[in-house]
Design a protein around this motif. Structure first.
Motif, short mmCIF file in Angstrom:
data_model
loop_
_atom_site.label_atom_id
_atom_site.label_comp_id
_atom_site.label_asym_id
_atom_site.label_seq_id
_atom_site.Cartn_x
_atom_site.Cartn_y
_atom_site.Cartn_z
N ILE A 6 0.59 5.21 0.77
CA ILE A 6 -0.26 6.23 1.37
C ILE A 6 0.58 7.49 1.55
O ILE A 6 1.71 7.43 2.04
CB ILE A 6 -0.79 5.73 2.74
N TYR A 7 0.01 8.63 1.16
CA TYR A 7 0.79 9.86 1.18
C TYR A 7 -0.03 11.05 1.67
O TYR A 7 -1.25 11.03 1.65
CB TYR A 7 1.33 10.17 -0.22
N TYR A 8 0.70 12.10 2.09
CA TYR A 8 0.13 13.41 2.36
C TYR A 8 0.94 14.42 1.57
O TYR A 8 2.17 14.43 1.66
CB TYR A 8 0.16 13.78 3.84
N LEU B 129 -5.98 1.02 6.28
CA LEU B 129 -4.99 -0.05 6.21
C LEU B 129 -5.64 -1.40 6.02
O LEU B 129 -6.59 -1.76 6.71
CB LEU B 129 -4.16 -0.08 7.49
N PHE C 51 -2.73 9.94 11.19
CA PHE C 51 -2.86 8.58 10.66
C PHE C 51 -1.92 7.63 11.41
O PHE C 51 -2.33 6.54 11.81
CB PHE C 51 -2.54 8.59 9.16
N VAL D 281 -2.71 6.31 -2.46
CA VAL D 281 -3.93 6.78 -1.82
C VAL D 281 -3.59 7.94 -0.88
O VAL D 281 -2.65 7.85 -0.08
CB VAL D 281 -4.58 5.63 -1.01
N ASP D 282 -4.38 9.00 -0.97
CA ASP D 282 -4.23 10.13 -0.06
C ASP D 282 -4.54 9.67 1.35
O ASP D 282 -5.51 8.93 1.58
CB ASP D 282 -5.20 11.25 -0.49
N VAL D 283 -3.75 10.10 2.31
CA VAL D 283 -3.90 9.67 3.70
C VAL D 283 -5.29 10.00 4.24
O VAL D 283 -5.81 9.31 5.11
CB VAL D 283 -2.79 10.27 4.60
N ALA E 53 -7.36 6.95 3.27
CA ALA E 53 -6.71 5.65 3.38
C ALA E 53 -7.25 4.83 4.54
O ALA E 53 -7.61 5.36 5.59
CB ALA E 53 -5.21 5.83 3.55
N GLU F 210 0.87 -1.18 0.00
CA GLU F 210 0.00 0.00 0.00
C GLU F 210 0.90 1.22 0.00
O GLU F 210 1.93 1.23 0.68
CB GLU F 210 -0.90 0.03 1.24
N ILE G 154 3.85 -1.32 3.97
CA ILE G 154 3.11 -0.08 3.83
C ILE G 154 4.12 1.03 3.53
O ILE G 154 5.08 1.21 4.29
CB ILE G 154 2.33 0.27 5.12
N LEU H 45 4.64 4.93 3.42
CA LEU H 45 4.04 6.17 3.91
C LEU H 45 4.92 7.33 3.51
O LEU H 45 6.15 7.29 3.72
CB LEU H 45 3.91 6.15 5.44
#
Length: 138
Positions: free
Chosen positions: A7-9, A38, A63, A31-33, A36, A5, A45, A47
């Motif tokens: 996941i970002y900001y 899990l 998050f 996917v935008d945090v 998101a 996965e 993951i 991040l």
């Protein structure tokens, strides 16, 4: 179900560019945090966050604080004007407190305030993010 996965900001789009490159290398969607969730079956993951006042974005911090990350493998990435990785260091410390296993990190410059670090992340830095993803996946 995927093994990964991403996941970002990202406020300005710099970290999103890295997230998309990493996700593309892994064959998943970034996917935008803010949206998101899990999955329990994910192997690693990823991040990522930009750097805001020497820290990751507030939504990423929330998050990490609220996520069930104990025992999970996490790879970190980030962007900042200076490209020195303070946001990644902060995320790593918070994740370790939650019992996560930080398996690697990647960071680079990101354009900020319209004129600083203009042109970043550049193609070499995006290629570096892809290489990082490949290394973490193997």
């Amino acid at each position: 179900m995927s093994d990964f996965e991403v996941i970002y900001y990202s406020r300005g789009g710099n970290t999103k560019r890295l997230a998309d490159a990493i996700a593309g290398e892994l064959g998943v969607k970034a996917v935008d945090v803010k949206t998101a969730a899990l999955s329990p079956d994910v192997k690693i993951i990823f991040l990522g966050s930009g750097c805001y006042g020497g820290k990751p974005g507030e939504d990423m911090v929330k998050f990490i604080q609220s996520g069930k990350l104990s025992g999970r493998k996490v790879a970190l990435f980030g962007t900042s004007m200076g490209g020195i990785g303070k946001e990644v260091d902060e995320m790593a410390a918070a994740l370790r407190q939650k019992g996560a296993n930080v398996v690697g990190s990647y960071f680079c410059k990101g354009k900020g305030l319209l004129i600083f670090s203009r042109g970043h992340p550049n193609q070499d830095e995006i290629d570096g993010a892809r290489k990082f993803a490949k290394e973490m996946a193997s």
